[in-house]
Design an enzyme around this catalytic site. Structure first.
Site, mmCIF file in Angstrom:
data_model
loop_
_atom_site.group_PDB
_atom_site.id
_atom_site.type_symbol
_atom_site.label_atom_id
_atom_site.label_comp_id
_atom_site.label_asym_id
_atom_site.label_seq_id
_atom_site.Cartn_x
_atom_site.Cartn_y
_atom_site.Cartn_z
ATOM 1 N N LYS A 104 -91.963 -82.975 28.852
ATOM 2 C CA LYS A 104 -92.461 -82.769 27.894
ATOM 3 C C LYS A 104 -93.254 -81.493 27.819
ATOM 4 O O LYS A 104 -94.407 -81.435 28.722
ATOM 5 C CB LYS A 104 -93.350 -83.836 27.073
ATOM 6 C CG LYS A 104 -93.994 -83.553 25.939
ATOM 7 C CD LYS A 104 -94.856 -84.565 25.598
ATOM 8 C CE LYS A 104 -96.120 -84.273 24.260
ATOM 9 N NZ LYS A 104 -96.902 -85.504 23.983
ATOM 10 N N ASP A 149 -100.887 -79.032 20.708
ATOM 11 C CA ASP A 149 -100.316 -80.046 19.742
ATOM 12 C C ASP A 149 -101.551 -80.237 18.611
ATOM 13 O O ASP A 149 -102.793 -80.915 19.027
ATOM 14 C CB ASP A 149 -100.265 -81.338 20.393
ATOM 15 C CG ASP A 149 -99.725 -82.472 19.496
ATOM 16 O OD1 ASP A 149 -99.388 -82.257 18.397
ATOM 17 O OD2 ASP A 149 -99.918 -83.874 20.005
ATOM 18 N N LYS A 172 -104.540 -83.902 13.796
ATOM 19 C CA LYS A 172 -105.424 -84.727 14.777
ATOM 20 C C LYS A 172 -106.831 -84.317 14.128
ATOM 21 O O LYS A 172 -107.020 -83.146 13.551
ATOM 22 C CB LYS A 172 -105.215 -84.241 16.090
ATOM 23 C CG LYS A 172 -103.890 -84.755 16.872
ATOM 24 C CD LYS A 172 -103.974 -84.025 18.230
ATOM 25 C CE LYS A 172 -102.757 -84.362 18.858
ATOM 26 N NZ LYS A 172 -102.795 -85.829 19.426
ATOM 27 N N ASP A 219 -100.791 -81.080 26.622
ATOM 28 C CA ASP A 219 -99.572 -81.973 25.922
ATOM 29 C C ASP A 219 -98.371 -81.453 26.813
ATOM 30 O O ASP A 219 -97.561 -81.947 26.539
ATOM 31 C CB ASP A 219 -99.725 -81.921 24.652
ATOM 32 C CG ASP A 219 -99.330 -83.119 24.100
ATOM 33 O OD1 ASP A 219 -99.252 -84.357 24.827
ATOM 34 O OD2 ASP A 219 -98.808 -83.258 22.985
ATOM 35 N N ASP A 273 -97.090 -86.295 14.552
ATOM 36 C CA ASP A 273 -97.994 -86.346 15.971
ATOM 37 C C ASP A 273 -97.398 -87.054 16.927
ATOM 38 O O ASP A 273 -97.770 -87.416 18.006
ATOM 39 C CB ASP A 273 -99.397 -86.764 15.562
ATOM 40 C CG ASP A 273 -100.348 -86.535 16.737
ATOM 41 O OD1 ASP A 273 -100.254 -85.632 17.662
ATOM 42 O OD2 ASP A 273 -101.316 -87.180 16.864
ATOM 43 N N GLU A 320 -94.677 -86.325 18.378
ATOM 44 C CA GLU A 320 -93.675 -85.367 18.376
ATOM 45 C C GLU A 320 -92.916 -85.445 19.995
ATOM 46 O O GLU A 320 -92.100 -84.593 20.135
ATOM 47 C CB GLU A 320 -94.243 -83.906 18.331
ATOM 48 C CG GLU A 320 -95.118 -83.247 19.279
ATOM 49 C CD GLU A 320 -96.119 -83.849 19.807
ATOM 50 O OE1 GLU A 320 -96.589 -83.858 21.035
ATOM 51 O OE2 GLU A 320 -96.745 -84.591 18.958
ATOM 52 N N ARG A 378 -92.037 -87.664 21.938
ATOM 53 C CA ARG A 378 -90.592 -88.219 21.984
ATOM 54 C C ARG A 378 -89.291 -87.503 21.296
ATOM 55 O O ARG A 378 -88.192 -87.704 21.601
ATOM 56 C CB ARG A 378 -90.776 -89.648 21.555
ATOM 57 C CG ARG A 378 -91.158 -89.842 20.073
ATOM 58 C CD ARG A 378 -91.585 -91.135 19.525
ATOM 59 N NE ARG A 378 -93.303 -91.152 20.096
ATOM 60 C CZ ARG A 378 -93.883 -92.337 19.771
ATOM 61 N NH1 ARG A 378 -93.270 -93.378 19.177
ATOM 62 N NH2 ARG A 378 -95.112 -92.373 20.312
#
Length: 429
Positions: free
Chosen positions: A194, A199, A206, A217, A276, A278, A280
């Site tokens: 990933k 993010d 967030k 992230d 959020d 995202e 996956r």
């Protein structure tokens, strides 16, 4: 010129004034690490001592005396190294060269994760990974990068949709490490990371506090790229592919929205219940790409869920698998290299834990944190995109990948945890 400080290791006090609970003390201008003979966690104590030595203002360390085995040296190195001195350790003994190379790989991965969002965006994450891996084995590394609109044209809709709202376009990086000299050689393993370089949470935005550390992230991408690098440095002779799903999750008039339905290359449709969640969404593309290779081992790594952090306290990597045999191997391997790991529940029925009235699945549930079992539900979502009903697949939710503040074991920033575990798994495949 940097002065190197020699560190002694002892299992008995070296002076009458030594306080029993002190891990580190200076005696006659020499630094000693004292580990009680009955310590239940001696390597953890040595890593704590490394943090204390860092706090003393020491710039660079080496090891003196007969007590410094390779595992003890490595434990102190993990605790001592910090931003600005990620490689400031001089190892000794028979494994000196091996440990030096290993620390350099961890330093590269940690530094990559620590870079600011302005420094590290999807294209630069791909470029820096290509440059580093190519430098290790230029004759054996070939790469492909699919950028921006080309992602949609080729069907990589998860990465495309998550990243399309940013001025920095998303990309999917494929690295093919093939030392065999045979263009048709079988691929022994695939790594998927990933690579969310920042993010914001998207429209499921967030808070400022929750967003502050979100440069990390892309830690999963840094870990799997580091694992491939370490395996190469350790003499990897098999063909391995690496896929990094790189995007910025931003808000704009072009950003993906709640309620959007995304169709993946395997035909699975997914409703966006939480922008959020995202990680996956992009990882699904990487897992599909990995599955197309026919590799018997697929490992993905991601800073995927807060639920995994809540479950492990941020001390362990959370492991998920539908194939218990390969999970058992991963757990054994992690213990051998002293990287904390803990298996959490995953069954095929976790695929149905994020239902949708408008698609085959949602990416989460529209409640805070995705509701109970959030980490298992995320893994269940990913399991829709792996071949052979999950045989040979491991999902690392790397809850211990990054610390916003220093603690008793780690300096602030990335840790690199799970690099060695994953490297050993692909070396053994």
């Amino acid at each position: 010129m940097t002065t190197t400080t020699a560190i002694n290791l002892t299992f008995s006090p070296v002076s009458e004034s030594w306080q029993a609970n002190n891990l580190v003390q200076v005696v006659n201008d020499q630094i000693y690490v004292f580990i009680k003979p009955d310590s239940l966690h001696p390597l953890r104590d040595i890593q704590k001592a490394g943090r204390k030595i860092d706090g003393m203002g020491v710039k660079q360390v080496t090891f003196v005396g007969e007590n410094w085995g390779s595992n003890r040296q490595w434990a102190l190195a993990l605790g001592f190294t910090s931003v600005g001195k990620l490689t400031n350790v001089e190892f000794v003994g028979e494994r000196k060269e091996e440990l030096t190379k290993k620390l350099a790989v961890y330093a590269w991965s940690r530094d990559l994760t620590n870079q600011t969002p302005a420094q590290l965006f999807p294209a630069s994450l791909a470029e820096q990974t290509i440059d580093y891996l190519s430098s290790l084995s230029p004759e054996h590394v070939t790469t492909t990068v699919i950028n921006g609109e080309a992602l949609a044209e080729q069907g990589w809709m998860g990465t495309y949709n998550v990243g399309k709202g940013s001025t920095n376009p998303p990309c999917l990086l494929e690295v093919d490490y093939n030392p065999t000299g045979d263009a048709d050689a079988a691929i022994s393993a695939c790594l998927v990371g990933k690579g969310i370089t920042f993010d914001s949470g998207g429209y499921s935005m967030k808070s400022s506090v929750g967003m502050f550390d979100m440069k990390c992230d892309m830690g999963g991408a840094a870990v799997v790229a580091g694992a491939l690098a370490l395996a190469i440095e350790s003499g990897l002779t098999k063909r391995v592919k690496l896929f990094l799903c790189c995007a910025e999750n931003m808000v704009s008039s072009f950003a993906y929205k709640l309620g959007d339905v995304i169709t993946y290359k395997n035909g699975v449709t997914m409703e966006v219940a939480n922008t959020d969640a995202e990680g996956r969404i992009v990882l699904a593309d990487g897992l599909l790409a990995a599955g197309e290779t026919g590799a018997p081992l697929i490992i993905d790594a991601a800073t995927l869920t807060g639920a995994a952090v809540g479950a492990t306290g941020g001390d362990y990597t959370a492991l998920f698998a539908l194939d218990q045999d390969v999970a058992d191997i991963a757990i054994k391997t992690a213990k051998q290299v002293n990287e904390p790991i803990w298996q959490l529940p995953l069954e095929t029925w976790h695929q149905s834990k994020c239902p949708s009235s408008f698609a085959d699945t949602a990416n989460s549930r529209p409640i805070p944190g995705g509701g109970p079992g959030g980490a298992s539900n995320a893994a269940g979502f990913l399991s829709r995109f792996v071949p052979n009903e999950g045989k040979g697949w491991l999902h690392f939710d790397i809850a211990a990948a990054y610390n916003g503040k220093a603690n008793e074991l780690w300096a602030a920033g990335a840790t690199g945890l799970s690099i060695d575990t994953i490297a050993q798994l692909i070396l053994a495949e």
